[in-house]
Design a protein around this motif. Sequence first.
Motif, PDB file in Angstrom:
ATOM      1  N   TYR A 164       1.523  10.882  -5.794  1.00  0.00           N
ATOM      2  CA  TYR A 164       0.108  10.573  -5.560  1.00  0.00           C
ATOM      3  C   TYR A 164      -0.788  11.726  -6.005  1.00  0.00           C
ATOM      4  O   TYR A 164      -1.927  11.512  -6.396  1.00  0.00           O
ATOM      5  CB  TYR A 164      -0.151  10.183  -4.098  1.00  0.00           C
ATOM      6  CG  TYR A 164       0.056  11.278  -3.080  1.00  0.00           C
ATOM      7  CD1 TYR A 164      -0.971  12.158  -2.758  1.00  0.00           C
ATOM      8  CD2 TYR A 164       1.268  11.431  -2.418  1.00  0.00           C
ATOM      9  CE1 TYR A 164      -0.784  13.160  -1.810  1.00  0.00           C
ATOM     10  CE2 TYR A 164       1.467  12.425  -1.477  1.00  0.00           C
ATOM     11  CZ  TYR A 164       0.439  13.291  -1.175  1.00  0.00           C
ATOM     12  OH  TYR A 164       0.619  14.285  -0.255  1.00  0.00           O
TER      13      TYR A 164
ATOM     14  N   MET B 169       8.281   8.544   4.914  1.00  0.00           N
ATOM     15  CA  MET B 169       8.924   8.046   3.694  1.00  0.00           C
ATOM     16  C   MET B 169       9.703   9.164   3.023  1.00  0.00           C
ATOM     17  O   MET B 169       9.195  10.263   2.851  1.00  0.00           O
ATOM     18  CB  MET B 169       7.859   7.536   2.727  1.00  0.00           C
ATOM     19  CG  MET B 169       8.419   7.244   1.358  1.00  0.00           C
ATOM     20  SD  MET B 169       7.193   6.389   0.366  1.00  0.00           S
ATOM     21  CE  MET B 169       6.982   4.936   1.354  1.00  0.00           C
TER      22      MET B 169
ATOM     23  N   LEU C 153       5.857  12.977  -4.334  1.00  0.00           N
ATOM     24  CA  LEU C 153       4.464  13.486  -4.288  1.00  0.00           C
ATOM     25  C   LEU C 153       3.659  13.060  -5.517  1.00  0.00           C
ATOM     26  O   LEU C 153       2.704  13.732  -5.922  1.00  0.00           O
ATOM     27  CB  LEU C 153       4.415  15.013  -4.149  1.00  0.00           C
ATOM     28  CG  LEU C 153       5.138  15.657  -2.972  1.00  0.00           C
ATOM     29  CD1 LEU C 153       4.795  17.152  -2.918  1.00  0.00           C
ATOM     30  CD2 LEU C 153       4.750  15.011  -1.654  1.00  0.00           C
TER      31      LEU C 153
ATOM     32  N   SER D 173      -8.105   5.376  -8.822  1.00  0.00           N
ATOM     33  CA  SER D 173      -7.865   5.302  -7.383  1.00  0.00           C
ATOM     34  C   SER D 173      -8.294   3.939  -6.857  1.00  0.00           C
ATOM     35  O   SER D 173      -9.436   3.510  -7.059  1.00  0.00           O
ATOM     36  CB  SER D 173      -8.687   6.391  -6.679  1.00  0.00           C
ATOM     37  OG  SER D 173      -8.957   6.049  -5.334  1.00  0.00           O
ATOM     38  N   THR D 174      -7.392   3.262  -6.183  1.00  0.00           N
ATOM     39  CA  THR D 174      -7.712   1.957  -5.598  1.00  0.00           C
ATOM     40  C   THR D 174      -8.855   2.091  -4.598  1.00  0.00           C
ATOM     41  O   THR D 174      -9.787   1.286  -4.598  1.00  0.00           O
ATOM     42  CB  THR D 174      -6.470   1.388  -4.895  1.00  0.00           C
ATOM     43  OG1 THR D 174      -5.459   1.218  -5.887  1.00  0.00           O
ATOM     44  CG2 THR D 174      -6.769   0.049  -4.238  1.00  0.00           C
ATOM     45  N   ARG D 175      -8.789   3.118  -3.768  1.00  0.00           N
ATOM     46  CA  ARG D 175      -9.821   3.276  -2.746  1.00  0.00           C
ATOM     47  C   ARG D 175     -11.186   3.497  -3.379  1.00  0.00           C
ATOM     48  O   ARG D 175     -12.190   2.945  -2.907  1.00  0.00           O
ATOM     49  CB  ARG D 175      -9.464   4.445  -1.822  1.00  0.00           C
ATOM     50  CG  ARG D 175     -10.490   4.678  -0.712  1.00  0.00           C
ATOM     51  CD  ARG D 175     -10.538   3.503   0.252  1.00  0.00           C
ATOM     52  NE  ARG D 175     -11.592   3.590   1.257  1.00  0.00           N
ATOM     53  CZ  ARG D 175     -12.840   3.124   1.101  1.00  0.00           C
ATOM     54  NH1 ARG D 175     -13.209   2.550  -0.031  1.00  0.00           N
ATOM     55  NH2 ARG D 175     -13.712   3.237   2.089  1.00  0.00           N
TER      56      ARG D 175
ATOM     57  N   LEU E 238     -15.158  -4.801   2.007  1.00  0.00           N
ATOM     58  CA  LEU E 238     -14.059  -3.838   1.939  1.00  0.00           C
ATOM     59  C   LEU E 238     -12.820  -4.384   2.644  1.00  0.00           C
ATOM     60  O   LEU E 238     -11.690  -4.232   2.157  1.00  0.00           O
ATOM     61  CB  LEU E 238     -14.486  -2.499   2.539  1.00  0.00           C
ATOM     62  CG  LEU E 238     -13.436  -1.388   2.521  1.00  0.00           C
ATOM     63  CD1 LEU E 238     -12.925  -1.108   1.107  1.00  0.00           C
ATOM     64  CD2 LEU E 238     -14.001  -0.101   3.125  1.00  0.00           C
TER      65      LEU E 238
ATOM     66  N   TYR F  10       4.228   5.683  -6.697  1.00  0.00           N
ATOM     67  CA  TYR F  10       3.007   6.425  -6.359  1.00  0.00           C
ATOM     68  C   TYR F  10       3.228   7.331  -5.143  1.00  0.00           C
ATOM     69  O   TYR F  10       2.791   8.487  -5.122  1.00  0.00           O
ATOM     70  CB  TYR F  10       1.870   5.437  -6.082  1.00  0.00           C
ATOM     71  CG  TYR F  10       0.577   6.072  -5.623  1.00  0.00           C
ATOM     72  CD1 TYR F  10      -0.180   6.856  -6.485  1.00  0.00           C
ATOM     73  CD2 TYR F  10       0.112   5.904  -4.326  1.00  0.00           C
ATOM     74  CE1 TYR F  10      -1.365   7.443  -6.070  1.00  0.00           C
ATOM     75  CE2 TYR F  10      -1.079   6.490  -3.904  1.00  0.00           C
ATOM     76  CZ  TYR F  10      -1.805   7.263  -4.778  1.00  0.00           C
ATOM     77  OH  TYR F  10      -2.983   7.851  -4.360  1.00  0.00           O
ATOM     78  N   MET F  11       3.904   6.786  -4.139  1.00  0.00           N
ATOM     79  CA  MET F  11       4.071   7.543  -2.896  1.00  0.00           C
ATOM     80  C   MET F  11       5.236   8.533  -2.961  1.00  0.00           C
ATOM     81  O   MET F  11       5.256   9.516  -2.212  1.00  0.00           O
ATOM     82  CB  MET F  11       4.284   6.581  -1.727  1.00  0.00           C
ATOM     83  CG  MET F  11       3.091   5.703  -1.438  1.00  0.00           C
ATOM     84  SD  MET F  11       1.677   6.609  -0.755  1.00  0.00           S
ATOM     85  CE  MET F  11       2.167   6.657   0.981  1.00  0.00           C
TER      86      MET F  11
ATOM     87  N   ALA G 101      -2.253   0.502  -1.076  1.00  0.00           N
ATOM     88  CA  ALA G 101      -3.555   1.143  -0.914  1.00  0.00           C
ATOM     89  C   ALA G 101      -3.792   1.686   0.484  1.00  0.00           C
ATOM     90  O   ALA G 101      -4.689   2.466   0.704  1.00  0.00           O
ATOM     91  CB  ALA G 101      -4.709   0.201  -1.262  1.00  0.00           C
TER      92      ALA G 101
ATOM     93  N   ALA H  12      -5.877  -1.228  10.720  1.00  0.00           N
ATOM     94  CA  ALA H  12      -5.988  -0.335  11.871  1.00  0.00           C
ATOM     95  C   ALA H  12      -7.430   0.012  12.209  1.00  0.00           C
ATOM     96  O   ALA H  12      -7.734   0.357  13.342  1.00  0.00           O
ATOM     97  CB  ALA H  12      -5.195   0.947  11.626  1.00  0.00           C
ATOM     98  N   ASP H  13      -8.310  -0.097  11.206  1.00  0.00           N
ATOM     99  CA  ASP H  13      -9.700   0.291  11.455  1.00  0.00           C
ATOM    100  C   ASP H  13     -10.529  -0.840  12.052  1.00  0.00           C
ATOM    101  O   ASP H  13     -11.693  -1.014  11.736  1.00  0.00           O
ATOM    102  CB  ASP H  13     -10.357   0.777  10.154  1.00  0.00           C
ATOM    103  CG  ASP H  13      -9.920   2.187   9.810  1.00  0.00           C
ATOM    104  OD1 ASP H  13      -9.575   2.936  10.742  1.00  0.00           O
ATOM    105  OD2 ASP H  13      -9.925   2.519   8.629  1.00  0.00           O
TER     106      ASP H  13
ATOM    107  N   ARG I 226      -9.210  -4.893   0.886  1.00  0.00           N
ATOM    108  CA  ARG I 226      -7.943  -4.359   1.417  1.00  0.00           C
ATOM    109  C   ARG I 226      -6.879  -5.442   1.506  1.00  0.00           C
ATOM    110  O   ARG I 226      -5.705  -5.202   1.248  1.00  0.00           O
ATOM    111  CB  ARG I 226      -8.161  -3.766   2.812  1.00  0.00           C
ATOM    112  CG  ARG I 226      -8.886  -2.445   2.830  1.00  0.00           C
ATOM    113  CD  ARG I 226      -9.019  -2.026   4.288  1.00  0.00           C
ATOM    114  NE  ARG I 226      -9.705  -0.759   4.437  1.00  0.00           N
ATOM    115  CZ  ARG I 226     -10.042  -0.244   5.606  1.00  0.00           C
ATOM    116  NH1 ARG I 226      -9.762  -0.902   6.730  1.00  0.00           N
ATOM    117  NH2 ARG I 226     -10.651   0.906   5.684  1.00  0.00           N
TER     118      ARG I 226
ATOM    119  N   SER J  38      -1.423   2.291   4.227  1.00  0.00           N
ATOM    120  CA  SER J  38      -0.196   1.973   4.933  1.00  0.00           C
ATOM    121  C   SER J  38      -0.454   1.530   6.359  1.00  0.00           C
ATOM    122  O   SER J  38       0.455   1.270   7.112  1.00  0.00           O
ATOM    123  CB  SER J  38       0.730   3.187   4.923  1.00  0.00           C
ATOM    124  OG  SER J  38       0.129   4.241   5.618  1.00  0.00           O
ATOM    125  N   TYR J  39      -1.704   1.474   6.751  1.00  0.00           N
ATOM    126  CA  TYR J  39      -2.002   1.104   8.128  1.00  0.00           C
ATOM    127  C   TYR J  39      -3.104   0.062   8.114  1.00  0.00           C
ATOM    128  O   TYR J  39      -4.087   0.148   8.844  1.00  0.00           O
ATOM    129  CB  TYR J  39      -2.404   2.333   8.951  1.00  0.00           C
ATOM    130  CG  TYR J  39      -3.080   3.374   8.117  1.00  0.00           C
ATOM    131  CD1 TYR J  39      -2.386   4.489   7.688  1.00  0.00           C
ATOM    132  CD2 TYR J  39      -4.388   3.201   7.698  1.00  0.00           C
ATOM    133  CE1 TYR J  39      -2.990   5.420   6.880  1.00  0.00           C
ATOM    134  CE2 TYR J  39      -4.999   4.117   6.896  1.00  0.00           C
ATOM    135  CZ  TYR J  39      -4.300   5.238   6.490  1.00  0.00           C
ATOM    136  OH  TYR J  39      -4.903   6.153   5.689  1.00  0.00           O
TER     137      TYR J  39
END
Lengths: 418, 418
Positions: free
Chosen positions: A128, A1, A126, A296-298, A35, A122-123, A15, A21-22, A39, A17-18
């Motif tokens: 964040y 980005m 910098l 923080s969202t996470r 969780l 946010y992104m 929150a 993926a997990d 997400r 970008s992937y």
Amino acid sequence: MKKTAGATLIAPLAACSYEGADKSTSNGYTPSDRLKQFRKIAASPVLQKEKVKQSIIIESINIYQNGKHFFLKAVSTDGAVGICSGNGKYIKNIYPIILNRIIPHFEGKDARDLEMLIENTYMGMLNYKWQGLAFWVGVAYVEIAILDLLGRVSSQPIGELLGGRVREQVGIYYASGKRGNPAEEEVEHLQGLVEKSGAKAVKYRLGARMRYDSASTKRDKELIPLVRKTLGDDATIYTDANGSYDVAMGIHIGKILEEYATDFYEEPCPFDHYEETVAVSKGLNIPIAGGEEEVSTRQFMWLMDQGIYDIVQPDLLFYGGLTRSIKIARMAQSIGIKCTPHISGKALGFLYMAQFASCVRNIGPYQEFKGNSDKVPVESLSSSLQPQNGLIDIPKEPGLGVEFDPEFIAKGKLIRSI
Amino acid sequence: MKKTAGATLIAPLAACSYEGADKSTSNGYTPSDRLKQFRKIAASPVLQKEKVKQSIIIESINIYQNGKHFFLKAVSTDGAVGICSGNGKYIKNIYPIILNRIIPHFEGKDARDLEMLIENTYMGMLNYKWQGLAFWVGVAYVEIAILDLLGRVSSQPIGELLGGRVREQVGIYYASGKRGNPAEEEVEHLQGLVEKSGAKAVKYRLGARMRYDSASTKRDKELIPLVRKTLGDDATIYTDANGSYDVAMGIHIGKILEEYATDFYEEPCPFDHYEETVAVSKGLNIPIAGGEEEVSTRQFMWLMDQGIYDIVQPDLLFYGGLTRSIKIARMAQSIGIKCTPHISGKALGFLYMAQFASCVRNIGPYQEFKGNSDKVPVESLSSSLQPQNGLIDIPKEPGLGVEFDPEFIAKGKLIRSI
């Protein structure tokens, strides 16, 4: 980005970008089903863009001061205007961040892309690294000005744009700001708050704010039974420890609160003492409220995933605005808990709360009300903006539903940074 | 605790005002022995007050601008001066926070009470709600100006005041700021960084900063073997993912890094994705570095208590200054790991790193060096402030060990907020 605000950015999913993926558990990490659901909610838009037919290009966003008052004005290339009143306590400290690090991500963009623009803010640059009250309050004020703009242009209250209005009135509670006064005096103060507003619920403070001592514990132990006895068994009574306790004292005080059927127990431990908060919550049956300092969202998702909250309380400003806070409410809904936002006093915080409540199904029975104590010169045709019998009418005019005194706005002095 | 800055405050113990209260395990919460040790370190002062014989009352702290440069000047009632050069990227955004929310806690106080004043700054004015870069960088700059003042008045370099100097030189590494360039080009760039400085270590970037995509993964996979092959088996090679990965990709890339004997792997997952970072760390043998975005003492302790870091990297500014960061280094030492601080470039970040390194035993073998790229007009009699054979001499004159051009300081324009 790209890091420059001017470039056209492709927003990552909120929150994460992937997203998705997990999936594999072969790496030894298995996110809980809760969780995974959180997400999905984080990645799903709140603003219903399709309810605004044409594009609304943001020409400028500026900050103005008129005496002790501050406001942000978002103006579209068509000359439409959205206004957000801001608390001087914040604006006087964060105006350079708003001007330098936030506004550049919105000017020249389509207001309907609001949530993507927030994520890009946010992104980008910098930012964040700047996560915290000083950054997110600025984002929230910009967001609210843009929501007002979008609502006015499309002739609907912002609740309609944020999922649809589900109620016309909201029940309120008053929170006492006092701490350290004698128990008898505090109970009288609480009675006064109830009488002036017809509120069916009140909140009082415990501990000594982020610490306790023998004097605060003595007051806690006198106050808890006295409030219940004086206000009666039917009163809804909330308490706020503002992070005062360690685990042992948090549980000790919590058990006394349970004995007197207290309706919730807010922030027993310091906001960033997560393990301690988990331990206190697991050691008690009383409903636990918290979350006002989360940025923080996470981390918010982690806390909710622990199952420690019965009432989750994002601050509509500290957490970065209405769309982000509504996502927290939706996550709360997905696990069957309530969302009663924390609101900062002054300016029009109470109005942002009311608009939030207009479109969120799982608000708690009573929302904190701080009122227009700054006397911001606004009116609404559909609401007195004051509680009657413990309820306030939620303005139903377009945008935020209030009109500012035009002379007040015209006399605003443009704020610039060095 | 009173919220007004003017009042005489009794500092709570750092990080926890009820240190030791969680002794009981009967409430179901048992802090680990490591955490108990961390709490003790958090509550133990770093500044050796006894090395400054007389009280040094801070008369004023102000911010000044001279062209692109900014600096803070702390002046004692005796007319002694301490100066901290600040990065314009931060100061332009946080000067109101420094002026309104931080400086009032220091003026009129004894500079020797520095650590108590920092704790009071965090707890006072509800500043704890402001925790984050925007708050802590301001505290750090104020702290460094005061440390310079204390060192000058007592005729010793600040390392002597912060535990005692343990070294005269520090080994450095250069970090490439590039991302997205072809692997071959990046390797040439890294070779150039090594050649110009004699540095024995370099760091390059992986992923796409807080996200990854197929192009960044392709580059990662080309770059990892190529850097090792080109720089040779003896080179110390660090990598920084800047929070790019989820768990699966974090482990996947980590295994490739292990194959090529990479010396550390920094921030595989977004900084606030704690569970994910734990999972990646547990899934790999390569040393994991991280912590530059941490602003909360409690959360830093939690992360270290998980045993996930081999190298902990508080940012000397984002985490709130040298005394706070040295506490993190001491916590790291208590569990046998290294502390290699993150430093922001520009201004005199490299000098603050050098002074940190002068008195911290468990620094890693190489510290990040960004140099005086802003050309701040300072000199030191005892150091060129440049690396030679990969080492820089740590200035040994009093305070920060450098003298500013007096004309540059005299021409500074006082910064005020609205």
